[in-house]
Write a protein that holds these residues in place. Structure first.
Motif, PDB file in Angstrom:
ATOM      1  N   ASN A 157       6.434   4.937   1.735  1.00 43.35           N
ATOM      2  CA  ASN A 157       5.817   5.500   2.733  1.00 43.35           C
ATOM      3  C   ASN A 157       5.557   4.276   3.804  1.00 43.35           C
ATOM      4  O   ASN A 157       4.795   3.419   3.638  1.00 43.35           O
ATOM      5  CB  ASN A 157       4.595   6.306   2.540  1.00 43.35           C
ATOM      6  N   ALA A 158       6.401   4.410   4.909  1.00 38.42           N
ATOM      7  CA  ALA A 158       5.968   3.494   5.925  1.00 38.42           C
ATOM      8  C   ALA A 158       5.964   4.130   7.173  1.00 38.42           C
ATOM      9  O   ALA A 158       6.698   3.817   8.038  1.00 38.42           O
ATOM     10  CB  ALA A 158       7.642   2.564   6.326  1.00 38.42           C
ATOM     11  N   GLY A 159       5.092   4.990   7.163  1.00 42.44           N
ATOM     12  CA  GLY A 159       4.667   6.072   8.212  1.00 42.44           C
ATOM     13  C   GLY A 159       3.417   5.700   8.874  1.00 42.44           C
ATOM     14  O   GLY A 159       2.895   4.767   8.781  1.00 42.44           O
ATOM     15  N   LEU A 161       0.581   7.029   8.038  1.00 43.81           N
ATOM     16  CA  LEU A 161      -0.215   6.603   6.962  1.00 43.81           C
ATOM     17  C   LEU A 161      -0.408   5.296   6.377  1.00 43.81           C
ATOM     18  O   LEU A 161      -1.286   4.732   5.902  1.00 43.81           O
ATOM     19  CB  LEU A 161       0.203   7.436   5.766  1.00 43.81           C
ATOM     20  N   ALA A 162       0.777   4.401   6.576  1.00 36.24           N
ATOM     21  CA  ALA A 162       0.733   3.206   5.980  1.00 36.24           C
ATOM     22  C   ALA A 162       0.484   2.099   7.362  1.00 36.24           C
ATOM     23  O   ALA A 162       0.577   0.918   7.237  1.00 36.24           O
ATOM     24  CB  ALA A 162       2.123   2.915   5.870  1.00 36.24           C
ATOM     25  N   THR A 163       0.161   2.806   8.245  1.00 37.67           N
ATOM     26  CA  THR A 163      -0.370   1.785   9.574  1.00 37.67           C
ATOM     27  C   THR A 163      -1.495   2.421  10.161  1.00 37.67           C
ATOM     28  O   THR A 163      -2.244   3.608   9.658  1.00 37.67           O
ATOM     29  CB  THR A 163       1.048   1.981  10.726  1.00 37.67           C
ATOM     30  N   VAL A 233      13.934   0.935   5.855  1.00 34.82           N
ATOM     31  CA  VAL A 233      12.468   0.834   5.087  1.00 34.82           C
ATOM     32  C   VAL A 233      11.598   0.016   5.835  1.00 34.82           C
ATOM     33  O   VAL A 233      12.030  -0.456   6.866  1.00 34.82           O
ATOM     34  CB  VAL A 233      12.836   0.202   3.630  1.00 34.82           C
ATOM     35  N   GLY A 234      10.274  -0.015   5.451  1.00 33.75           N
ATOM     36  CA  GLY A 234       9.236  -1.094   5.872  1.00 33.75           C
ATOM     37  C   GLY A 234       9.383  -2.480   5.156  1.00 33.75           C
ATOM     38  O   GLY A 234      10.243  -2.635   4.352  1.00 33.75           O
ATOM     39  N   ALA A 235       8.250  -3.179   5.280  1.00 34.07           N
ATOM     40  CA  ALA A 235       8.177  -4.489   4.572  1.00 34.07           C
ATOM     41  C   ALA A 235       6.706  -4.801   4.527  1.00 34.07           C
ATOM     42  O   ALA A 235       5.764  -4.396   5.231  1.00 34.07           O
ATOM     43  CB  ALA A 235       8.860  -5.580   5.365  1.00 34.07           C
ATOM     44  N   ASN A 246       9.401  -5.694  -0.328  1.00 35.49           N
ATOM     45  CA  ASN A 246       8.982  -4.391  -0.058  1.00 35.49           C
ATOM     46  C   ASN A 246       8.702  -3.481  -1.201  1.00 35.49           C
ATOM     47  O   ASN A 246       9.071  -4.145  -2.545  1.00 35.49           O
ATOM     48  CB  ASN A 246       9.805  -3.843   1.001  1.00 35.49           C
ATOM     49  N   LYS A 247       8.350  -2.153  -1.279  1.00 34.78           N
ATOM     50  CA  LYS A 247       8.095  -1.588  -2.394  1.00 34.78           C
ATOM     51  C   LYS A 247       9.410  -1.547  -3.466  1.00 34.78           C
ATOM     52  O   LYS A 247      10.516  -1.528  -3.027  1.00 34.78           O
ATOM     53  CB  LYS A 247       7.936  -0.118  -1.829  1.00 34.78           C
ATOM     54  N   ILE A 248       8.784  -1.772  -4.787  1.00 39.62           N
ATOM     55  CA  ILE A 248       9.699  -1.829  -5.857  1.00 39.62           C
ATOM     56  C   ILE A 248      10.846  -0.758  -5.608  1.00 39.62           C
ATOM     57  O   ILE A 248      10.479   0.634  -5.515  1.00 39.62           O
ATOM     58  CB  ILE A 248       9.097  -1.641  -7.140  1.00 39.62           C
TER      59      ILE A 248
HETATM   60  O1  MRU Z   1       2.006  -0.294  -2.427  1.00 38.99           O
HETATM   61  P1  MRU Z   1       2.155   0.104  -1.029  1.00 38.99           P
HETATM   62  O2  MRU Z   1       1.985   1.480  -0.832  1.00 38.99           O
HETATM   63  O3  MRU Z   1       0.857  -0.372  -0.206  1.00 38.99           O
HETATM   64  O4  MRU Z   1       3.425  -0.385  -0.594  1.00 38.99           O
HETATM   65  C1  MRU Z   1       3.945   0.105   0.958  1.00 38.99           C
HETATM   66  C2  MRU Z   1       5.094  -0.439   1.085  1.00 38.99           C
HETATM   67  O5  MRU Z   1       5.769  -1.030   0.509  1.00 38.99           O
HETATM   68  C3  MRU Z   1       5.601  -0.227   2.516  1.00 38.99           C
HETATM   69  O6  MRU Z   1       6.967   0.200   2.614  1.00 38.99           O
HETATM   70  C4  MRU Z   1       5.375  -1.467   3.403  1.00 38.99           C
HETATM   71  O7  MRU Z   1       3.969  -1.828   3.242  1.00 38.99           O
HETATM   72  C5  MRU Z   1       5.509  -1.162   4.856  1.00 38.99           C
HETATM   73  S1  MRU Z   1       4.372  -0.090   5.538  1.00 38.99           S
HETATM   74  C6  MRU Z   1       4.661   0.204   7.228  1.00 38.99           C
END
Ligand code: MRU
Length: 345
Positions: A157-159, A161-163, A233-235, A246-248
């Motif tokens: 999730n790079a949405g 919720l991740a920001t 994807v995000g990073a 980035n995520k496994i």
């Molecule tokens: O383990 P998480 O859920 O923190 O990992 C998140 C990710 O790998 C996302 O792709 C990354 O942080 C980019 S989020 C905008």
């Protein structure tokens, strides 16, 4: 979208993402250690969101007890900062945000504790609001790369919720959708934590962006059918040469894209670049508790006694990345020189 986190009356409310999509519950953090546990235990996750949370964690440290004078407060903040950055090792945004607040603290030459607290609060707010505007800019930059009627695949999730809001990779998808460019999004479920199944599909449904959920091991099949125009994807950390953690599961997708001649995009703010690290092999990969593989939602899926491994991230070499989308511009065929040029450093 519900807010990932917000500060109210000097309490940081953190949406507990472990309970999504079933329940919307906020954890009330009154001190920096509460924030540390929210990050470590993944109530808040995603590189930029972790950074924003840590910024407010520093503010909570500044107000959570009485201080004799400014140097007393500064000493306490150094301890809090060290503690916060130990929550998770891979996402550089965590270190970046704590360093940014620490710089504000270091540069403060006044003698009033309340004044320094106010400065820290302002800086933490700035990190929060900047994150949203950076994501929107990234969305515009990334959407330009996409054709009308695009079918994309995303991982983790790079949405929003991740920001702090809007998102990085999903931010590009959101903007492109508003421009009528998105036909369908394939959502990888993202074992073992299921950020795709639980969070990304939830966000996309709320935005009415057409999506379909697949398990991670289906990605190769769908990428080989010609139905997918790009992966985005995000990073969590990008080395100076463009190698990206980035995520496994991200690395496998990038290899599949190369083989199937499908563009592979990374969307990340400039705060996710770690130019002190020359290449991806130097990025520290977080290994999480293997119970997160053995159990799903508290339910044991493997026999008692089995051992499991849980690296939470992998590294995609820069030569597998078509472009890195940042708020400052798009870095095509990323290399040390091109990254420095676009970031302006
Ligand atoms: O383990 P998480 O859920 O923190 O990992 C998140 C990710 O790998 C996302 O792709 C990354 O942080 C980019 S989020 C905008």
């Amino acid at each position: 979208m519900v807010k990932t986190l917000y500060l109210k009356k000097n309490v940081l409310k953190v949406l507990d993402q472990r309970l999504l999509p079933s329940k919307i519950i906020y954890i009330a953090c009154g001190n920096y250690k509460d924030v540390f546990y929210c990050i470590k235990d993944m109530a808040v996750r995603g590189a930029p969101a972790i950074g924003v949370a840590a910024g407010y964690g520093m503010y909570l440290a500044a107000i959570e007890r009485k201080f004799g004078d400014v140097s007393d407060l500064k000493k306490y903040l150094r301890i809090a900062g060290k503690y916060l950055v130990s929550a998770r090792p891979t996402a550089v945004n965590l270190f970046w945000a704590v360093n940014r607040i620490s710089k504000t603290v270091h540069e403060f030459k006044g003698s009033r504790v309340d004044e320094l607290r106010e400065r820290i609060r302002k800086e933490a707010d700035k990190i929060y609001y900047e994150d949203i505007s950076i994501n929107k800019k990234m969305g515009e930059n990334g959407a330009k790369l996409l054709e009308k009627n695009s079918t994309l695949l995303t991982h983790c999730n790079a949405g929003a919720l991740a920001t702090a809001g809007w998102g990085t990779a999903l931010g590009v998808i959101r903007t492109a959708h508003k421009q009528g460019k998105i036909k369908l999004v394939y959502v990888d479920e993202t074992r073992p934590y299921l950020q795709g199944a639980r969070l990304t599909s939830w966000e996309l449904l709320q935005e009415k962006i057409p999506c379909v959920l697949i398990t991670d091991n289906m990605a190769g099949y769908f990428l080989s059918t010609g139905r997918i125009d790009g992966v985005i994807v995000g990073a969590d950390r990008i080395a100076a040469n463009g190698d990206t953690a980035n995520k496994i599961g991200t690395y496998s997708l990038a290899v599949l894209c190369k083989y199937n001649k499908i563009p592979f995009y990374v969307a990340a703010p400039s705060s996710t670049f770690d130019l002190t690290i020359s290449a991806g092999k130097k990025i520290k990969i977080e290994y999480r508790n293997s119970d997160e593989v053995i159990f799903i939602n508290g339910y044991r899926i493997s026999p008692v006694g089995v051992k499991a491994l849980h690296p939470a991230f992998d590294v995609t070499p820069h030569n597998l990345i078509t472009a890195i989308i940042t708020e400052k511009g798009v870095i095509k065929n990323p290399s040390k020189e091109r990254i420095r040029k676009i970031l302006g450093v």
